[in-house]
Design a protein around this motif. Structure first.
Motif, PDB file in Angstrom:
ATOM      1  N   TRP A  26      17.184  42.384  86.979  1.00  0.00           N
ATOM      2  CA  TRP A  26      16.889  41.067  86.392  1.00  0.00           C
ATOM      3  C   TRP A  26      15.501  40.638  86.810  1.00  0.00           C
ATOM      4  CZ3 TRP A  26      15.585  36.431  88.716  1.00  0.00           C
ATOM      5  CH2 TRP A  26      15.627  35.298  87.902  1.00  0.00           C
ATOM      6  N   GLY A 138      21.117  22.338  83.749  1.00  0.00           N
ATOM      7  CA  GLY A 138      21.222  23.773  83.499  1.00  0.00           C
ATOM      8  C   GLY A 138      20.340  24.593  84.416  1.00  0.00           C
ATOM      9  N   GLU A 178      18.174  30.292  83.996  1.00  0.00           N
ATOM     10  CA  GLU A 178      19.408  31.072  83.888  1.00  0.00           C
ATOM     11  C   GLU A 178      19.922  31.421  85.284  1.00  0.00           C
ATOM     12  OE1 GLU A 178      17.047  35.276  83.069  1.00  0.00           O
ATOM     13  OE2 GLU A 178      18.449  34.512  81.588  1.00  0.00           O
ATOM     14  N   LYS A 180      22.796  30.854  86.813  1.00  0.00           N
ATOM     15  CA  LYS A 180      24.141  31.414  86.931  1.00  0.00           C
ATOM     16  C   LYS A 180      24.122  32.920  86.684  1.00  0.00           C
ATOM     17  CE  LYS A 180      28.645  31.212  87.282  1.00  0.00           C
ATOM     18  NZ  LYS A 180      28.968  32.593  86.939  1.00  0.00           N
ATOM     19  N   ARG A 181      23.409  33.343  85.673  1.00  0.00           N
ATOM     20  CA  ARG A 181      23.334  34.778  85.377  1.00  0.00           C
ATOM     21  C   ARG A 181      22.635  35.524  86.503  1.00  0.00           C
ATOM     22  NH1 ARG A 181      19.354  37.815  82.429  1.00  0.00           N
ATOM     23  NH2 ARG A 181      20.222  39.834  81.788  1.00  0.00           N
TER      24      ARG A 181
END
Length: 221
Positions: A26, A138, A178, A180-181
């Motif tokens: 990632w 978020g 992002e 959480k990912r």
């Protein structure tokens, strides 16, 4: 900062290609608006100068000064506040633009810096644990605790360090769109490194609570 500032990197965010057997899982970076709001405190600066502007008519009434006489100082204060907030927002944008977080199958890499970019390599053997903090917007943060005896400089890492952890600074993947990912990927990578069972997913914590990754996620030497 031009697009060629990091042309020496074979892969964006990494000083060298990963060795054979190491995979990039990632890559991402902070949202500049989140950095401006929470790291560079644009909101607090705007509120401060706004309060100074609002105080001028009140002071004029107390002192018996004509309200028209406050227009010039109010204008200058508002202008100074706009410049200050604009400069901080620009720094946040530059900071976010120059930051790349990378999670591989063996380590966490943080490349950051505006004028003098630098890269921090954190092999999983140095990671004692991590936590996930999500916000209603978020965005989220992933602070990373290091094993005893390993330290990083808070000043060098800022703003990519957990706020106010001065005694034992913790690197932090900050204001991720992002989060959480990224946390799930990091959790699985740490689990594999430790030989632990791979969690299917991580519970989500709200902005008021940190969620520490499960026990066994800490990397062994």
């Amino acid at each position: 900062m031009s697009h060629d500032d990091f042309a020496f990197e074979p892969i964006p965010g990494l000083p060298a290609r990963p060795p054979e057997g190491e995979a990039i899982l990632w890559q991402g970076g902070p949202d500049w608006r989140g950095l401006a709001w929470r790291a560079f405190h644009v909101r607090e600066v705007a509120f401060y100068f706004g309060a100074l502007v609002a105080a001028q008519p009140v002071l004029a009434l107390i002192q018996g000064t004509p309200l028209a006489a406050t227009l010039l100082p109010m204008t200058w204060i508002a202008l100074a506040g706009s410049v200050a907030a604009g400069l901080l927002a620009a720094l946040a944008w530059l900071s976010a633009r120059g930051t790349v977080y990378t999670i591989t199958s063996r380590r966490l890499v943080m490349r950051f810096g505006i004028a003098l970019p630098m890269t921090i390599n954190l092999p999983f053997a140095l990671v004692a644990g991590a936590s996930l903090k999500l916000r209603r917007s978020g965005l989220g943060d992933i602070p990373v605790a290091l094993v005893p005896g390993e330290r990083v400089s808070y000043i060098v890492m800022w703003p990519h360090a957990r706020p106010w952890r001065l005694g034992r600074p913790e690197p932090m993947l900050r204001d991720l769109p992002e989060a959480k990912r990224a946390a799930d990927i990091l959790a699985r990578a740490l689990s594999v490194h430790c030989g632990a069972a791979v969690p299917a997913r991580l519970p989500v914590a709200d902005a008021a609570n940190d969620h520490r990754l499960p026990q066994g996620m800490a990397a062994a030497g």
